[in-house]
Design a protein around this motif. Structure first.
Motif, PDB file in Angstrom:
ATOM      1  N   MET A  84      -5.248   2.197  17.230  1.00  0.00           N
ATOM      2  CA  MET A  84      -5.692   2.041  15.847  1.00  0.00           C
ATOM      3  C   MET A  84      -5.170   0.708  15.296  1.00  0.00           C
ATOM      4  SD  MET A  84      -4.854   4.446  12.536  1.00  0.00           S
ATOM      5  CE  MET A  84      -5.536   5.901  13.329  1.00  0.00           C
ATOM      6  N   ASN A  85      -6.041  -0.054  14.664  1.00  0.00           N
ATOM      7  CA  ASN A  85      -5.658  -1.328  14.064  1.00  0.00           C
ATOM      8  C   ASN A  85      -5.087  -1.065  12.671  1.00  0.00           C
ATOM      9  OD1 ASN A  85      -5.398  -3.860  13.016  1.00  0.00           O
ATOM     10  ND2 ASN A  85      -7.394  -4.607  13.753  1.00  0.00           N
ATOM     11  N   VAL A  86      -3.769  -1.249  12.519  1.00  0.00           N
ATOM     12  CA  VAL A  86      -3.105  -0.951  11.253  1.00  0.00           C
ATOM     13  C   VAL A  86      -3.649  -1.813  10.122  1.00  0.00           C
ATOM     14  CG1 VAL A  86      -0.874  -0.922  10.061  1.00  0.00           C
ATOM     15  CG2 VAL A  86      -1.017  -0.199  12.447  1.00  0.00           C
ATOM     16  N   ALA A  87      -4.040  -3.044  10.444  1.00  0.00           N
ATOM     17  CA  ALA A  87      -4.525  -3.963   9.414  1.00  0.00           C
ATOM     18  C   ALA A  87      -5.800  -3.450   8.748  1.00  0.00           C
ATOM     19  CB  ALA A  87      -4.775  -5.345  10.023  1.00  0.00           C
ATOM     20  N   ARG A  88      -6.500  -2.544   9.404  1.00  0.00           N
ATOM     21  CA  ARG A  88      -7.763  -2.031   8.849  1.00  0.00           C
ATOM     22  C   ARG A  88      -7.570  -0.768   8.014  1.00  0.00           C
ATOM     23  NH1 ARG A  88     -11.991  -1.509  13.617  1.00  0.00           N
ATOM     24  NH2 ARG A  88     -13.278  -0.933  11.804  1.00  0.00           N
ATOM     25  N   ILE A  89      -6.328  -0.272   7.927  1.00  0.00           N
ATOM     26  CA  ILE A  89      -6.074   0.959   7.170  1.00  0.00           C
ATOM     27  C   ILE A  89      -6.007   0.643   5.676  1.00  0.00           C
ATOM     28  CG2 ILE A  89      -4.440   2.829   6.746  1.00  0.00           C
ATOM     29  CD1 ILE A  89      -3.577   2.622   9.632  1.00  0.00           C
ATOM     30  N   ASP A  90      -6.753   1.381   4.894  1.00  0.00           N
ATOM     31  CA  ASP A  90      -6.730   1.251   3.438  1.00  0.00           C
ATOM     32  C   ASP A  90      -5.516   2.012   2.904  1.00  0.00           C
ATOM     33  OD1 ASP A  90      -7.127   1.266   0.721  1.00  0.00           O
ATOM     34  OD2 ASP A  90      -9.182   2.045   0.800  1.00  0.00           O
ATOM     35  N   LEU A  91      -4.569   1.293   2.292  1.00  0.00           N
ATOM     36  CA  LEU A  91      -3.357   1.937   1.784  1.00  0.00           C
ATOM     37  C   LEU A  91      -3.671   3.017   0.763  1.00  0.00           C
ATOM     38  CD1 LEU A  91      -0.251   2.005   1.783  1.00  0.00           C
ATOM     39  CD2 LEU A  91      -0.289   0.253  -0.017  1.00  0.00           C
ATOM     40  N   ASN A  92      -4.771   2.853   0.040  1.00  0.00           N
ATOM     41  CA  ASN A  92      -5.148   3.878  -0.940  1.00  0.00           C
ATOM     42  C   ASN A  92      -5.354   5.242  -0.287  1.00  0.00           C
ATOM     43  OD1 ASN A  92      -5.127   2.348  -3.314  1.00  0.00           O
ATOM     44  ND2 ASN A  92      -7.162   1.522  -2.889  1.00  0.00           N
ATOM     45  N   TYR A 152      -4.012   8.847  -1.434  1.00  0.00           N
ATOM     46  CA  TYR A 152      -4.859  10.030  -1.569  1.00  0.00           C
ATOM     47  C   TYR A 152      -4.278  11.199  -0.771  1.00  0.00           C
ATOM     48  CZ  TYR A 152      -8.632   7.020  -3.394  1.00  0.00           C
ATOM     49  OH  TYR A 152      -9.388   6.161  -4.129  1.00  0.00           O
ATOM     50  N   LEU A 153      -3.860  10.916   0.468  1.00  0.00           N
ATOM     51  CA  LEU A 153      -3.331  11.985   1.313  1.00  0.00           C
ATOM     52  C   LEU A 153      -2.057  12.576   0.709  1.00  0.00           C
ATOM     53  CD1 LEU A 153      -3.435  13.659   3.862  1.00  0.00           C
ATOM     54  CD2 LEU A 153      -2.278  11.801   5.087  1.00  0.00           C
ATOM     55  N   ARG A 194     -12.727  10.271   4.882  1.00  0.00           N
ATOM     56  CA  ARG A 194     -12.234   9.078   5.597  1.00  0.00           C
ATOM     57  C   ARG A 194     -10.879   9.358   6.253  1.00  0.00           C
ATOM     58  NH1 ARG A 194     -12.135   4.434   1.351  1.00  0.00           N
ATOM     59  NH2 ARG A 194     -11.470   3.216   3.193  1.00  0.00           N
ATOM     60  N   LEU A 195     -10.054  10.123   5.578  1.00  0.00           N
ATOM     61  CA  LEU A 195      -8.752  10.484   6.149  1.00  0.00           C
ATOM     62  C   LEU A 195      -8.924  11.336   7.402  1.00  0.00           C
ATOM     63  CD1 LEU A 195      -6.835  11.225   2.832  1.00  0.00           C
ATOM     64  CD2 LEU A 195      -6.060   9.615   4.587  1.00  0.00           C
ATOM     65  N   ARG A 196      -9.861  12.259   7.355  1.00  0.00           N
ATOM     66  CA  ARG A 196     -10.108  13.115   8.519  1.00  0.00           C
ATOM     67  C   ARG A 196     -10.584  12.286   9.702  1.00  0.00           C
ATOM     68  NH1 ARG A 196     -12.870  17.966   4.898  1.00  0.00           N
ATOM     69  NH2 ARG A 196     -10.976  19.257   4.738  1.00  0.00           N
ATOM     70  N   ASP A 197     -11.419  11.279   9.413  1.00  0.00           N
ATOM     71  CA  ASP A 197     -11.868  10.383  10.486  1.00  0.00           C
ATOM     72  C   ASP A 197     -10.711   9.553  11.004  1.00  0.00           C
ATOM     73  OD1 ASP A 197     -14.447  11.308  10.210  1.00  0.00           O
ATOM     74  OD2 ASP A 197     -15.087   9.673   8.894  1.00  0.00           O
ATOM     75  N   LEU A 198      -9.864   9.068  10.091  1.00  0.00           N
ATOM     76  CA  LEU A 198      -8.752   8.201  10.472  1.00  0.00           C
ATOM     77  C   LEU A 198      -7.767   8.922  11.384  1.00  0.00           C
ATOM     78  CD1 LEU A 198      -7.211   5.481  10.088  1.00  0.00           C
ATOM     79  CD2 LEU A 198      -6.106   6.557   8.091  1.00  0.00           C
ATOM     80  N   PHE A 199      -7.424  10.157  11.024  1.00  0.00           N
ATOM     81  CA  PHE A 199      -6.415  10.901  11.785  1.00  0.00           C
ATOM     82  C   PHE A 199      -7.022  11.844  12.813  1.00  0.00           C
ATOM     83  CE2 PHE A 199      -4.062   9.739   7.895  1.00  0.00           C
ATOM     84  CZ  PHE A 199      -2.934   9.177   8.466  1.00  0.00           C
ATOM     85  N   GLU A 200      -8.355  11.913  12.824  1.00  0.00           N
ATOM     86  CA  GLU A 200      -9.049  12.792  13.767  1.00  0.00           C
ATOM     87  C   GLU A 200      -8.498  14.214  13.683  1.00  0.00           C
ATOM     88  OE1 GLU A 200      -8.684  10.940  17.576  1.00  0.00           O
ATOM     89  OE2 GLU A 200     -10.124   9.353  17.114  1.00  0.00           O
ATOM     90  N   ASP A 201      -8.390  14.691  12.444  1.00  0.00           N
ATOM     91  CA  ASP A 201      -7.836  16.030  12.186  1.00  0.00           C
ATOM     92  C   ASP A 201      -8.378  16.495  10.841  1.00  0.00           C
ATOM     93  OD1 ASP A 201      -5.383  17.928  13.095  1.00  0.00           O
ATOM     94  OD2 ASP A 201      -5.424  17.794  10.899  1.00  0.00           O
ATOM     95  N   PRO A 202      -8.637  17.805  10.655  1.00  0.00           N
ATOM     96  CA  PRO A 202      -9.142  18.302   9.371  1.00  0.00           C
ATOM     97  C   PRO A 202      -8.165  18.096   8.205  1.00  0.00           C
ATOM     98  CG  PRO A 202      -9.444  19.927  11.106  1.00  0.00           C
ATOM     99  CD  PRO A 202      -8.585  18.859  11.680  1.00  0.00           C
ATOM    100  N   LEU A 203      -6.869  18.039   8.509  1.00  0.00           N
ATOM    101  CA  LEU A 203      -5.795  17.808   7.530  1.00  0.00           C
ATOM    102  C   LEU A 203      -5.626  18.958   6.543  1.00  0.00           C
ATOM    103  CD1 LEU A 203      -6.287  14.001   6.814  1.00  0.00           C
ATOM    104  CD2 LEU A 203      -4.646  15.081   8.370  1.00  0.00           C
ATOM    105  N   LEU A 204      -6.693  19.325   5.842  1.00  0.00           N
ATOM    106  CA  LEU A 204      -6.657  20.461   4.915  1.00  0.00           C
ATOM    107  C   LEU A 204      -7.822  21.392   5.246  1.00  0.00           C
ATOM    108  CD1 LEU A 204      -5.836  18.558   1.610  1.00  0.00           C
ATOM    109  CD2 LEU A 204      -4.419  20.351   2.603  1.00  0.00           C
TER     110      LEU A 204
END
Length: 317
Positions: A1-9, A13-14, A43-53
């Motif tokens: 994963m490219n950290v530079a592409r992660i939106d800090l917002n 949100y998480l 977007r978070l679910r896509d980023l972490f490849e997990d349902p999260l909630l």
């Protein structure tokens, strides 16, 4: 994963989603729309490849991955908060900062008055918003919307920073006209009528059941340990009211010694040691890790500790 592409917002949100466990409440807390938060969750679910909630009959429940992420996300955001704090020195004499402080009635009756006096001398433009335990949740503290909480804590979140202010014992207050004054011992204490005063926990209070002595606090738990109970005839949540009630000649008030000593010049009241053993307790202040490095917050914490030290050593009135 490219950290530079992660939106800090997305991390913000998480953090909100894992605290609120509700998309709408998380959106309201951050001041964004519900659709924007829903899009963020996707977007978070896509980023972490997990349902999260995951939605259940009991509401939104975090997955195992989300539970592991929560403290890491909180730590990342705390470090970001630290990085963007202004580096300019806090000038107390000129500051118009409002500090929101949750203080139990006990802390308010012993600590806040001398704190206000000190502020009037060294930082007269600073204002205090004093809140009660019923006004505040641990989530308010965690988010930094409440600056400091001052109370007797059995349990507080491990992420909070905390500092001991002092230890205190218990004393009895009663009218100088109370017949018990001539023979004050455990037997006469138990025969008397008593005032119960407390409300130290966080959140909304509930009514008292006199038969549930184990829920009445330190005094009644100490009596239970020696197989005794007292006759409580009035319950209140306010120290000032309790002290006024104690001026009646048939009532006894058992309260922390520092609060009792505030009445040492009251000609209507007598102060006596409690005629049985009660474990001392500790008054603490606690605050969010988000405010740990905030310069004005550090200044206020040092001031509170200084005033507490003076009270402990008997310097202040």
């Amino acid at each position: 994963m490219n950290v530079a592409r992660i939106d800090l917002n997305l991390l913000v949100y998480l953090d909100a989603l894992l605290r609120e466990r509700n998309v709408t409440r998380a959106a309201n807390q951050l001041g964004i729309t519900q659709p924007a938060m829903s899009n963020g969750l996707r977007r978070l679910r896509d980023l972490f490849e997990d349902p999260l909630l995951v939605r259940t009959s009991e509401g939104m429940i975090p997955t195992e991955r989300a539970q592991k992420l929560q403290p890491m996300i909180r730590n990342v955001l705390a470090n970001v908060e630290k990085a963007v704090q202004p580096t300019s020195e806090f000038v107390a004499e000129e500051s118009e900062r409002v500090f929101r402080i949750m203080a139990s009635d006990y802390a308010e009756s012993t600590l806040i008055r001398p704190l206000l006096q000190r502020l009037s001398e060294i930082a007269p433009k600073i204002r205090l918003d004093i809140m009660t335990p019923s006004d505040v949740s641990y989530q308010d503290v965690e988010q930094g919307t409440v600056d400091i909480i001052i109370n007797r804590f059995d349990h507080i979140p491990q992420s909070f920073h905390q500092m001991s202010l002092w230890h205190d014992t218990f004393s009895c207050l009663f009218s100088v006209e109370n017949p018990i004054i001539d023979n004050f011992d455990l037997f006469s204490y138990l025969q008397a009528q008593h005032i119960w005063v407390s409300k130290t926990g966080m959140g909304t209070g509930v009514g008292i059941n006199p038969s549930e002595a184990q829920k009445l606090g330190w005094i009644d738990e100490a009596l239970m340990r020696i197989g005794k109970t007292r006759n409580i005839t009035v319950f209140t949540r306010h120290y000032l009211s309790a002290v006024l009630f104690a001026e009646q000649k048939n009532l006894i008030l058992t309260i922390p010694s520092k609060a009792a000593q505030s009445q040492r010049n009251n000609p209507k009241l007598m102060i006596k040691p409690v005629p049985f053993a009660i474990e001392p307790f500790e008054l603490k202040m606690a605050w969010s890790p988000l405010l740990q490095t905030n310069t004005d917050h550090q200044w206020m914490r040092r001031l509170i500790k200084s005033v507490a030290n003076e009270i402990e050593s008997g310097v202040t009135e």
